[in-house]
Design a protein around this motif. Structure first.
Motif, short mmCIF file in Angstrom:
data_model
loop_
_atom_site.label_atom_id
_atom_site.label_comp_id
_atom_site.label_asym_id
_atom_site.label_seq_id
_atom_site.Cartn_x
_atom_site.Cartn_y
_atom_site.Cartn_z
N UNK A 39 0.67 -1.25 -0.06
CA UNK A 39 -0.12 -0.05 0.03
C UNK A 39 1.06 1.15 -0.07
N UNK A 40 1.96 1.20 0.60
CA UNK A 40 2.88 2.29 0.72
C UNK A 40 3.47 2.59 -0.77
N UNK A 41 3.94 1.45 -1.44
CA UNK A 41 4.37 1.35 -2.80
C UNK A 41 3.35 2.00 -3.68
N UNK A 42 2.14 1.67 -3.72
CA UNK A 42 1.22 1.99 -4.92
C UNK A 42 0.92 3.49 -4.47
N UNK A 43 0.91 3.85 -3.15
CA UNK A 43 0.72 5.36 -2.74
C UNK A 43 1.74 6.35 -3.33
N UNK A 44 3.08 5.73 -3.62
CA UNK A 44 4.08 6.54 -3.70
C UNK A 44 4.03 6.93 -5.67
N UNK A 45 4.48 8.13 -5.70
CA UNK A 45 4.63 8.59 -7.02
C UNK A 45 5.55 7.45 -7.92
N UNK A 46 5.15 7.13 -9.02
CA UNK A 46 5.74 6.09 -9.75
C UNK A 46 6.26 4.88 -9.39
N UNK A 47 5.68 4.46 -8.63
CA UNK A 47 6.18 3.06 -7.81
C UNK A 47 4.95 2.08 -8.38
N UNK A 48 5.22 0.46 -8.19
CA UNK A 48 4.12 -0.18 -8.33
C UNK A 48 4.58 -1.60 -7.92
N UNK A 49 3.63 -2.33 -7.65
CA UNK A 49 3.89 -3.55 -7.36
C UNK A 49 4.22 -4.66 -8.46
#
Length: 194
Positions: A39-49
């Motif tokens: 959830x921190x990852x997808x909330x961050x800009x330009x980041x994905x799982x």
């Protein structure tokens, strides 16, 4: 020592500073890797799982990590994602139907299953904390039944010692234990004869 040349102590100090500075810089400088949850990852800009395949102990398994990318694919073309998302978190292998996937893409495995994707059986089926007491209770019932059967079979012998099975023996015993009653009953004693 010549004037202007560094002392061995100062060289050691500089070398240690360089080593420590190099240790702090991660090999992969992807800022998305700093995120510990999906959830921190997808909330961050330009980041994905990214869920990718890896070989662990000789077996192919799926792992997940947070990396930089855009809506369609990760930025690093060398990364081959089985699943890529910047909007939602998925669990590795869907938890293999052996666990529950939470909003962070983490499997919460059911009892008896473990690993990141709940693929490893961690203990035999059945909870020993339940099975052992049940086995002990069953064993106690069995032993109690055997003891009761033994006591009951021997109790016939004990109770019947006072009551012989043979009628002749019973009559003899009655006469022996109570001689006057036995003779009176048989009409052997003199009594009122009219």
């Amino acid at each position: 020592m010549a004037r202007g040349s560094p002392s061995p102590r100062s060289l050691y100090f500089v070398a240690m500073l360089l080593i420590c500075a190099a240790a702090r810089v991660p090999a992969a400088s992807d800022p998305c890797m700093e995120h510990s949850t999906c959830s921190e990852c997808i909330d961050a800009e330009s980041c994905g799982q990214c869920i990718y395949q890896a070989v662990v102990d000789g077996a192919v398994t799926q792992k997940q990590k947070c990396i930089t990318g855009n809506v369609t694919a990760p930025a690093d073309s060398g990364v081959s994602c089985v699943h890529w998302s910047m909007v939602s978190c998925s669990c590795v292998n869907g938890c293999n139907n052996k666990g529950r996937c939470d909003e962070d893409g983490i499997c919460h495995c059911y009892d008896g299953w473990g690993a990141e994707d709940c693929s490893d059986e961690t203990k035999p089926h059945g909870n020993p904390a339940v099975l052992i007491p049940i086995a002990l209770i069953c064993a106690a019932i069995l032993v109690g039944s055997l003891v009761a059967a033994h006591v009951m079979s021997n109790s016939d012998r004990c109770w019947n010692r006072r009551k012989p099975r043979d009628p002749e023996r019973a009559r003899f015993r009655r006469n022996f234990e109570h001689p006057n009653q036995g003779e009176a009953a048989n009409g052997l004693l003199g009594g009122d004869e009219d």
